[in-house]
Motif scaffolding. Structure first.
Motif, PDB file in Angstrom:
ATOM      1  N   SER A 119       0.891  -1.037  -0.314  1.00 21.98           N
ATOM      2  CA  SER A 119      -0.197  -0.033   0.150  1.00 21.98           C
ATOM      3  C   SER A 119       0.283   1.207  -0.202  1.00 21.98           C
ATOM      4  O   SER A 119       0.292   2.457   0.161  1.00 21.98           O
ATOM      5  CB  SER A 119      -1.147  -0.298   1.180  1.00 21.98           C
ATOM      6  OG  SER A 119      -0.427   0.088   3.041  1.00 21.98           O
TER       7      SER A 119
ATOM      8  N   LEU B   8       2.914   2.441   2.131  1.00 24.48           N
ATOM      9  CA  LEU B   8       3.364   2.332   3.317  1.00 24.48           C
ATOM     10  C   LEU B   8       5.443   2.938   3.862  1.00 24.48           C
ATOM     11  O   LEU B   8       6.030   3.574   4.472  1.00 24.48           O
ATOM     12  CB  LEU B   8       2.781   2.586   5.003  1.00 24.48           C
ATOM     13  CG  LEU B   8       1.813   2.946   4.312  1.00 24.48           C
ATOM     14  CD1 LEU B   8       0.496   2.206   5.671  1.00 24.48           C
ATOM     15  CD2 LEU B   8       1.543   4.099   5.234  1.00 24.48           C
TER      16      LEU B   8
ATOM     17  N   PRO C  48       1.275   6.278  -1.017  1.00 22.14           N
ATOM     18  CA  PRO C  48       0.016   5.244  -1.176  1.00 22.14           C
ATOM     19  C   PRO C  48      -1.528   6.384  -0.898  1.00 22.14           C
ATOM     20  O   PRO C  48      -2.066   5.475  -1.768  1.00 22.14           O
ATOM     21  CB  PRO C  48      -0.611   5.926   1.092  1.00 22.14           C
ATOM     22  CG  PRO C  48       0.896   5.960   1.517  1.00 22.14           C
ATOM     23  CD  PRO C  48       1.842   6.533   0.161  1.00 22.14           C
ATOM     24  N   GLN C  49      -1.907   7.452  -1.156  1.00 19.81           N
ATOM     25  CA  GLN C  49      -2.489   7.881  -1.935  1.00 19.81           C
ATOM     26  C   GLN C  49      -3.048   7.936  -3.509  1.00 19.81           C
ATOM     27  O   GLN C  49      -4.121   7.557  -3.882  1.00 19.81           O
ATOM     28  CB  GLN C  49      -2.611   9.644  -1.572  1.00 19.81           C
ATOM     29  CG  GLN C  49      -1.894  10.670  -2.334  1.00 19.81           C
ATOM     30  CD  GLN C  49      -0.556  11.243  -1.433  1.00 19.81           C
ATOM     31  OE1 GLN C  49      -0.151  10.379  -0.949  1.00 19.81           O
ATOM     32  NE2 GLN C  49      -0.289  12.427  -1.057  1.00 19.81           N
TER      33      GLN C  49
ATOM     34  N   VAL D 114      -4.001   4.142  -3.366  1.00 18.11           N
ATOM     35  CA  VAL D 114      -5.610   4.142  -3.082  1.00 18.11           C
ATOM     36  C   VAL D 114      -6.510   4.685  -4.277  1.00 18.11           C
ATOM     37  O   VAL D 114      -7.191   3.995  -4.478  1.00 18.11           O
ATOM     38  CB  VAL D 114      -5.780   4.895  -2.189  1.00 18.11           C
ATOM     39  CG1 VAL D 114      -7.199   5.464  -1.748  1.00 18.11           C
ATOM     40  CG2 VAL D 114      -5.257   4.902  -0.674  1.00 18.11           C
TER      41      VAL D 114
ATOM     42  N   HIS E  28      -6.078  -0.588   1.756  1.00 14.37           N
ATOM     43  CA  HIS E  28      -5.768  -1.538   2.615  1.00 14.37           C
ATOM     44  C   HIS E  28      -6.210  -0.725   4.351  1.00 14.37           C
ATOM     45  O   HIS E  28      -6.232  -0.319   4.870  1.00 14.37           O
ATOM     46  CB  HIS E  28      -4.427  -1.399   2.954  1.00 14.37           C
ATOM     47  CG  HIS E  28      -3.933  -1.073   4.194  1.00 14.37           C
ATOM     48  ND1 HIS E  28      -1.957  -1.538   4.175  1.00 14.37           N
ATOM     49  CD2 HIS E  28      -4.055  -2.562   4.553  1.00 14.37           C
ATOM     50  CE1 HIS E  28      -1.730  -1.636   5.783  1.00 14.37           C
ATOM     51  NE2 HIS E  28      -2.771  -3.031   6.036  1.00 14.37           N
TER      52      HIS E  28
ATOM     53  N   GLY F  46     -13.450   8.146   4.208  1.00 14.90           N
ATOM     54  CA  GLY F  46     -13.056   6.776   3.546  1.00 14.90           C
ATOM     55  C   GLY F  46     -12.895   6.584   2.131  1.00 14.90           C
ATOM     56  O   GLY F  46     -12.408   6.387   1.680  1.00 14.90           O
TER      57      GLY F  46
ATOM     58  N   TYR G 276     -11.970   9.250   0.552  1.00 17.89           N
ATOM     59  CA  TYR G 276     -11.322  10.520   0.270  1.00 17.89           C
ATOM     60  C   TYR G 276     -10.884  10.990  -1.284  1.00 17.89           C
ATOM     61  O   TYR G 276     -10.426  12.136  -1.534  1.00 17.89           O
ATOM     62  CB  TYR G 276     -10.194  10.437   1.199  1.00 17.89           C
ATOM     63  CG  TYR G 276      -9.366  12.115   1.123  1.00 17.89           C
ATOM     64  CD1 TYR G 276      -9.946  13.493   1.792  1.00 17.89           C
ATOM     65  CD2 TYR G 276      -8.180  12.005   0.265  1.00 17.89           C
ATOM     66  CE1 TYR G 276      -8.565  14.281   1.541  1.00 17.89           C
ATOM     67  CE2 TYR G 276      -7.337  13.245  -0.092  1.00 17.89           C
ATOM     68  CZ  TYR G 276      -7.951  14.505   0.457  1.00 17.89           C
ATOM     69  OH  TYR G 276      -7.510  15.495   0.708  1.00 17.89           O
ATOM     70  N   SER G 277     -10.269   9.695  -1.911  1.00 16.18           N
ATOM     71  CA  SER G 277      -9.728  10.139  -3.360  1.00 16.18           C
ATOM     72  C   SER G 277     -10.742   9.792  -3.758  1.00 16.18           C
ATOM     73  O   SER G 277     -11.987   9.707  -4.097  1.00 16.18           O
ATOM     74  CB  SER G 277      -8.919   8.442  -3.303  1.00 16.18           C
ATOM     75  OG  SER G 277     -10.806   7.767  -4.056  1.00 16.18           O
ATOM     76  N   ARG G 278      -9.815  10.850  -5.277  1.00 15.20           N
ATOM     77  CA  ARG G 278     -11.162  11.145  -6.163  1.00 15.20           C
ATOM     78  C   ARG G 278     -12.353  10.311  -6.810  1.00 15.20           C
ATOM     79  O   ARG G 278     -12.984  10.763  -7.255  1.00 15.20           O
ATOM     80  CB  ARG G 278      -9.943  12.289  -6.872  1.00 15.20           C
ATOM     81  CG  ARG G 278      -9.189  12.985  -6.858  1.00 15.20           C
ATOM     82  CD  ARG G 278      -9.993  14.320  -7.061  1.00 15.20           C
ATOM     83  NE  ARG G 278      -8.770  15.690  -6.631  1.00 15.20           N
ATOM     84  CZ  ARG G 278      -9.185  16.207  -5.787  1.00 15.20           C
ATOM     85  NH1 ARG G 278     -10.623  15.966  -5.275  1.00 15.20           N
ATOM     86  NH2 ARG G 278      -8.352  17.622  -5.515  1.00 15.20           N
TER      87      ARG G 278
END
Lengths: 333, 287, 236
Positions: C48, C50, C70-71, C74, C80, C100, C102-104
């Motif tokens: 993921s 990190l 990570p972003q 995601v 993850h 949760g 948050y991603s575009r």
């Protein structure tokens, strides 16, 4: 064999330092040079003592400058307002400052990290507020003028150009010996242990708050004496000693010199006092230079100027076992 | 009595704006910005320079908007130069105290070099006086009293409803989890600093309308904010705001009944009293 | 091939935890098991983003995502859900779920996704206004998985979702995980509950000392007892 060289080196440097101390006042005879020398030596006392609590013990102690200021005010108030004979006011100042330092740190160290910094900062401001509110005794914003000269059997220190120079040197040398001794003693090691791994140190039976309060009280003794000398030498006690700019100047001495080394702040005190005075014509810009210097030091030389010394391989080997201050962490790893 | 309460509300409102910015940064980055008071001062100067005939002379409206835009950039610069290099390092907390002190010395002297030490005045956003229940209030004071809570509520809505606002809180609470949600921590840090700088700028402009502006105008509000955040607890916004109004009120009553010179002493005694009883502040969480 | 981990090495500082480990997750459900401290969680953290691997590649949906943030990972739909999951202690369930997404990619769909999450975990709907640190262990786990689902994952990685839960709750969660898999979301699950993994997964990896010690491709080919024996035998 190797050990002998270390000892010879140490004795040699002590001899050199004492020789310089003895000769300097005779060489630097100009009024400006003498004045600068006395101030830088007194600042060196304050900065190197601050290093014991900020560098070695890692306490976010911002009250140190207040100890210096309170020292100067006790000397001035005792001699001018209550007619306390000179010299006795020095003892009084030490007693008052140690008591204030002990009390405030015992309260402030109930807190952690940043809160300690905020409360100790607030103490410095409290001093200014008290001086302004108790004008009758403290002289208010103007300060107290006419602090009597220190004298030994009728000999006034101010009448002889070298006298305060030597007095300041004696204070610096004694204070440095005391600080080095403290820092390398069992007590000093316990401070470093608390700084680097508090939970473990406490678990091994080191009383965290007591050791730290004691460190602050110990460091406040030479600092208060420096404050007294400052007042007697300049003949005034002024609220400027509590100012933000003096705090920053002294702080920059600790950081640029090298936190957790005692010697580094002394060297930096002399360099920075002379340097900022030499750049007098630059006005405020010199403070901006000092500010940039602080940030650059923290960024690229976290161990301060003194850590350059340890870049010499032979010395580094010898010092490998010592524990540097947290600010020097990156430099050592 | 009415005048005392008004004065307490005005101070409380200003302290709340200042301390909320400090608390926000502490909450999400775990560092303390000692340059916050100087940011406040710089915001006031920016507004003055853009609006005043001695500067660009573009009028107060453009002055305020321009100053706040400038604060966004300044917050970014402070973050990049004085905070970012130390984030994640073991000594970040202490190092950032030092770097932001250095930054405040730099900015304060820079302003002094550029504009000189003489007092300047910004126009008041609103002028005149208003009478409420027998107490006459300067309109600007009333504006501060009303505007600060509006801004703080707006900030609260931002932190609980907005995508970026929620992310700021998430980063403060659990950085790993925030990253796994797809939150770019770096961008959130920058956003946090900019929001905080804008709050400081608003406080500076309001303060500048009430008093004169000078290079050291940020020092006193910052020192009061220290008391506020210790009193209310850092990182807890409700605690900070409550603390700010409490300190504002104590200050107002103490100035009236005990005297203006003794007020800092009273505040320090109150502070020490709180610490003896509750070492984490009135609303703070134990770490 | 949805996710392919090729000869990844990674660790913390000088300590190397993963040694050229390779796993593959196709359109299927894959389980990881093995003794604690042997790199299962580190593997997920590396996938993921990190942790940056020191060697090897991670391919997801045909793209090389090795060393990406990570972003951005995601954003590709690889989500993850970390272990322990006191996710965001001082946020409400509703706020945590919203974040949760948050991603575009997931943000515009957050309302409809949340309805799906609530229908999967009705308990979360009841607790939506409650702070996460006041939830029970099982509810926290549901909130964590729910927040993961809010990111509209193509592949969901769960790190010990049943850790520390009572048997009844464990069964309840296992059922929910089955339901998630049924919607076509890929799963990569770490768990100590071999029974659950055997019931859920098409493929199991036994991870030991940062390497794949056993790759069980066809679960009908191997007896439950053998796995247990291998597992406990080697762990002892």
């Amino acid at each position: 064999m190797k050990k002998d060289w270390t000892r010879i080196g140490r004795i040699a440097s002590i001899v050199v330092v004492l020789a310089v101390a003895a000769v300097a006042p005779l060489v630097l005879t100009g009024g400006v040079a003498q004045n600068l020398a006395v101030l830088s030596i007194l600042y060196a006392v304050v900065a190197s003592n601050w290093d014991l609590t900020l560098g070695y013990a890692g306490i976010f102690n911002f009250a140190h400058v207040a100890f210096f200021g309170i020292g100067s005010y006790v000397a001035a108030i005792a001699t001018l307002q209550f007619g306390v004979p000179v010299w006795l006011d020095l003892i009084l100042a030490v007693v008052v400052v140690v008591a204030v330092g002990g009390l405030v740190s015992a309260l402030a160290l109930r807190l952690r990290g940043i809160y300690v910094a905020l409360v100790t900062f607030a103490l410095t401001q409290l001093c200014v507020a008290l001086i302004n509110s108790a004008k009758d005794i403290t002289g208010g914003p103007v300060g107290l003028i006419g602090v009597p000269d220190l004298e030994i059997r009728g000999f006034e220190l101010g009448s002889e150009p070298h006298a305060y120079f030597y007095a300041a040197e004696v204070l610096l040398i004694l204070s440095t010996i005391a600080m080095r001794w403290l820092a390398t003693s069992h007590f000093g090691l316990s401070l470093v242990a608390l700084r680097d791994y508090e939970a473990y140190a406490v678990a091994r039976g080191i009383p965290a708050r007591r050791q730290r309060v004691l460190a602050i009280m110990a460091s406040s003794i030479p600092t208060s004496l420096a404050g007294c000398l400052y007042a007697h030498y300049l003949i005034v006690a002024s609220p400027d000693v509590f100012s933000f700019s003096l705090t920053t100047l002294l702080l920059s001495m600790v950081l640029v010199g090298g936190a957790g080394t005692i010697y580094g702040p002394i060297v930096a005190a002399i360099v920075l006092t002379v340097g900022t005075e030499g750049l007098h014509q630059l006005g405020n810009i010199r403070y901006m230079i000092v500010a940039v210097l602080i940030v650059l030091t923290l960024r690229f030389l976290p161990g301060g100027l003194w850590s350059l010394w340890t870049l010499v391989p032979a010395i580094r080997r010898r010092r490998a076992t010592r524990v540097p201050s947290p600010l020097a962490e990156e430099a050592s790893s | 009595m009415g005048a005392i309460i008004v004065s307490g509300l005005v101070s409380g409102a200003l302290y709340a704006l200042v301390a909320a910015g400090l608390s926000l940064i502490w909450g999400s980055l775990g560092v303390f910005n000692f340059a916050h008071g100087v940011l406040l001062m710089t915001g006031a100067y920016a507004a003055w320079w853009i609006s005043s005939p001695d500067g660009l002379g573009l009028g107060l409206g453009i002055g305020i908007v321009g100053a706040l835009a400038f604060m966004v950039v300044l917050g970014l610069v402070v973050y990049l130069l004085l905070v970012r290099p130390w984030i994640g390092k073991a000594n970040a907390e202490l190092a950032v105290i030092m770097t932001t002190i250095a930054g405040s010395i730099f900015l304060q002297n820079l302003i002094l070099e550029i504009f000189g030490g003489r007092y300047k005045t910004i126009d008041q956003v609103v002028t005149g006086t208003v009478a409420i229940g027998g107490t006459t209030i300067q309109a600007q004071n009333l504006l501060v009293i009303i505007l600060a809570p509006v801004l703080l509520i707006a900030m609260w809505l931002f932190l609980t409803r907005n995508r970026t606002g929620l992310a700021i809180r998430a980063v403060a609470q659990n950085q790993d989890a925030a990253q796994l949600f797809g939150i770019g921590v770096e961008r959130i840090y920058i956003a946090t600093f900019s929001v905080s700088a804008v709050l400081a700028g608003v406080a500076g402009i309001l303060l500048g309308g009430l008093f004169n502006i000078s290079p050291d105008m940020g020092t006193d509000p910052l020192l009061r904010a220290f008391v506020v955040v210790v009193f209310g607890g850092l990182g807890s916004l409700p605690g900070t705001i409550l603390g700010a109004y409490a300190i504002g009120m104590i200050e107002a009553f103490s100035s009236y009944y005990i005297g203006i010179y003794w007020t800092p002493v009273v505040l320090f005694v109150v502070l020490i009293g709180v610490l003896v009883v509750r070492p984490t502040g009135l609303m703070g969480r134990p770490t | 091939m949805r996710l392919q981990v090729e000869a990844i090495s990674a660790g913390y500082g000088r300590v190397r935890v993963l040694h050229e480990i390779s796993i593959a997750v196709d359109n299927q459900r894959v389980g990881l098991f093995g003794p604690n401290g042997h790199g299962k969680t580190t593997l997920l953290r590396t996938i993921s983003g990190l942790i940056r691997p020191t060697a090897g590649r991670v391919i997801f949906d045909g793209k090389d995502i090795t060393g990406r943030s990570p972003q951005s990972i995601v954003g590709e739909g690889l989500v993850h859900v970390p272990q322990g999951s006191t996710l965001l202690p001082r946020m409400t369930v509703l706020e945590a779920l919203t974040l949760g997404a948050y991603s575009r990619r997931a943000w515009p769909r957050r309302r409809s996704t949340m309805e799906q999450v609530f229908s999967l975990f009705p308990r979360l709907a009841e607790r939506r206004a409650q702070r996460c640190n006041t939830l029970s262990g099982g509810e926290r786990q549901m909130a964590a998985i729910g927040a993961g689902l809010m990111g509209c994952p193509k592949l969901l990685m769960l790190d010990e979702p049943t850790l520390g839960l009572a048997p009844k709750l464990r069964a309840e969660l296992a059922q929910a995980i089955h339901a998630i898999a049924a919607t076509g979301v890929g799963l990569l699950v770490i768990d100590q509950d071999i029974d659950m993994l055997l019931g859920l997964c098409d493929r199991l990896y036994l991870i030991e000392q940062g390497r794949v010690a056993l790759d069980v491709v066809d679960r009908s080919a191997i007896q439950h007892q053998d796995v247990l024996k291998r597992y406990f035998g080697s762990a002892a």
